[in-house]
Write an enzyme that holds these catalytic residues in place. Structure first.
Site, PDB file in Angstrom:
ATOM      1  N   LEU A  72      -9.898  -2.730   1.858  1.00 50.66           N
ATOM      2  CA  LEU A  72      -9.294  -3.855   2.549  1.00 50.66           C
ATOM      3  C   LEU A  72      -7.773  -3.761   2.566  1.00 50.66           C
ATOM      4  O   LEU A  72      -7.136  -3.642   1.512  1.00 50.66           O
ATOM      5  CB  LEU A  72      -9.726  -5.170   1.874  1.00 50.66           C
ATOM      6  CG  LEU A  72      -9.167  -6.459   2.485  1.00 50.66           C
ATOM      7  CD1 LEU A  72      -9.673  -6.634   3.911  1.00 50.66           C
ATOM      8  CD2 LEU A  72      -9.546  -7.661   1.630  1.00 50.66           C
ATOM      9  N   ASP A  73      -7.199  -3.803   3.790  1.00 49.73           N
ATOM     10  CA  ASP A  73      -5.747  -3.810   3.999  1.00 49.73           C
ATOM     11  C   ASP A  73      -5.055  -2.595   3.388  1.00 49.73           C
ATOM     12  O   ASP A  73      -3.876  -2.647   3.011  1.00 49.73           O
ATOM     13  CB  ASP A  73      -5.122  -5.099   3.436  1.00 49.73           C
ATOM     14  CG  ASP A  73      -5.641  -6.348   4.116  1.00 49.73           C
ATOM     15  OD1 ASP A  73      -6.021  -6.257   5.297  1.00 49.73           O
ATOM     16  OD2 ASP A  73      -5.677  -7.411   3.466  1.00 49.73           O
ATOM     17  N   GLU A  74      -5.776  -1.477   3.292  1.00 54.70           N
ATOM     18  CA  GLU A  74      -5.213  -0.266   2.700  1.00 54.70           C
ATOM     19  C   GLU A  74      -5.091   0.876   3.702  1.00 54.70           C
ATOM     20  O   GLU A  74      -4.640   1.961   3.363  1.00 54.70           O
ATOM     21  CB  GLU A  74      -6.081   0.204   1.522  1.00 54.70           C
ATOM     22  CG  GLU A  74      -6.089  -0.725   0.323  1.00 54.70           C
ATOM     23  CD  GLU A  74      -4.880  -0.528  -0.563  1.00 54.70           C
ATOM     24  OE1 GLU A  74      -4.044   0.331  -0.266  1.00 54.70           O
ATOM     25  OE2 GLU A  74      -4.760  -1.272  -1.568  1.00 54.70           O
TER      26      GLU A  74
END
Length: 288
Positions: free
Chosen positions: A230-232
């Site tokens: 997530l969000d990486e």
């Protein structure tokens, strides 16, 4: 009379070694190509070479022959490469939830020709009535509600629509559902998300409220490729705006909407123009 030219864009990446630029330029010259724009980058930390070339060829030049000439160079240097006729627009599918400011902005930019793409559809977990103020003329709309119990079935339908429409890019235009690892794994380098924070800070939910609680002086937004983490995912584009102690969380949300719109639009344009090349866990973006 001279036949009208066709314009192509070539992108490539490989291990860096002497002679790459010369070999590519020679192959294009021998195929009758005329280079209009060339950008390159040498990542000294990984030893990778990345390049973007825009060139014209006479319409008498067959694309098969062009691909054959470039394919020989690619095999020689172990390249991952892509060649695209610039006259063919990329096919893009948009996913959205309740917040529609990015969707409205993208529709506007698409209709005025600023984003040269073919919109294959809009998918939302909210009903069509949520967007009654937006003009969806010519764009199929799909309402796919989702719950924890139906997430896998809903994502299976998203993937079916993506494939059935020949879409090349999925855009999460403030789609507030986390894609499963399975769906994310099917879309490496083909799914762009706009996160309302200047990553890697303030990941996850309510980032503006997180930022306000920390008393930050700058807020931002990040467009990145989606991965299972997530969000990486690899970052494509970012921007910021200064704020002060007088700004409330609602002020941050309001100011953030403007940042989100312009960051997402720029990231999509970079993708449509083949300016983004994945380089491991990051990207190289050849801006104009």
């Amino acid at each position: 009379m001279t036949a009208p030219a066709s314009s192509y864009v070539l992108t490539l990446t490989c291990a860096n070694r002497p002679g790459i630029v010369s070999a590519v330029a020679t192959a294009l010259f021998e195929a009758g190509g005329n280079i209009q724009e060339a950008q390159q980058s040498d990542d000294v930390t990984t030893g990778r070479f990345l390049m973007r070339v825009v060139f014209d060829v006479s319409s008498e030049t067959r694309e098969e022959a062009l691909r054959g000439s470039l394919g020989a160079v690619a095999e020689r240097f172990g390249m991952a490469w892509s060649l695209r006729d610039r006259a063919v627009k990329r096919r893009v599918m948009l996913l959205v939830s309740k917040f529609d400011h990015c969707l409205a902005d993208l529709l506007y930019r698409w209709r005025i020709g600023e984003l040269p793409m073919e919109l294959t559809g809009i998918i939302s977990n909210h009903p069509r009535e949520t967007y009654a103020h937006l003009d969806f003329t010519g764009v199929p709309f799909h309402h796919l509600p989702v719950t924890k119990a139906t997430k896998m079935e809903q994502e299976a339908e998203i993937w079916r629509l993506f494939q059935a429409t020949g879409s090349e890019l999925m855009v999460l235009a403030r789609y507030m559902q986390v894609l499963s690892d399975g769906l994310a794994a099917k879309l490496p380098g083909r799914c762009i998300n706009i996160h309302h924070s200047f990553l890697p800070g303030f990941k996850g939910a309510r980032p503006y409220h997180q930022a306000h609680a920390r008393g930050v002086k700058l807020i931002g937004a990040t467009a990145h490729f989606v991965t299972a983490d997530l969000d990486e995912g690899p970052i494509i584009e970012q921007d910021v705006e200064r704020i002060s102690h007088a700004d409330t969380p609602d002020d941050l949300v309001r100011k953030g909407r403007d940042i989100e719109r312009r960051v997402l639009a720029r990231a999509i344009r970079f993708f449509l123009e083949d300016r983004v090349i994945l380089n491991g866990g990051k990207t190289v973006v050849f801006t104009a």
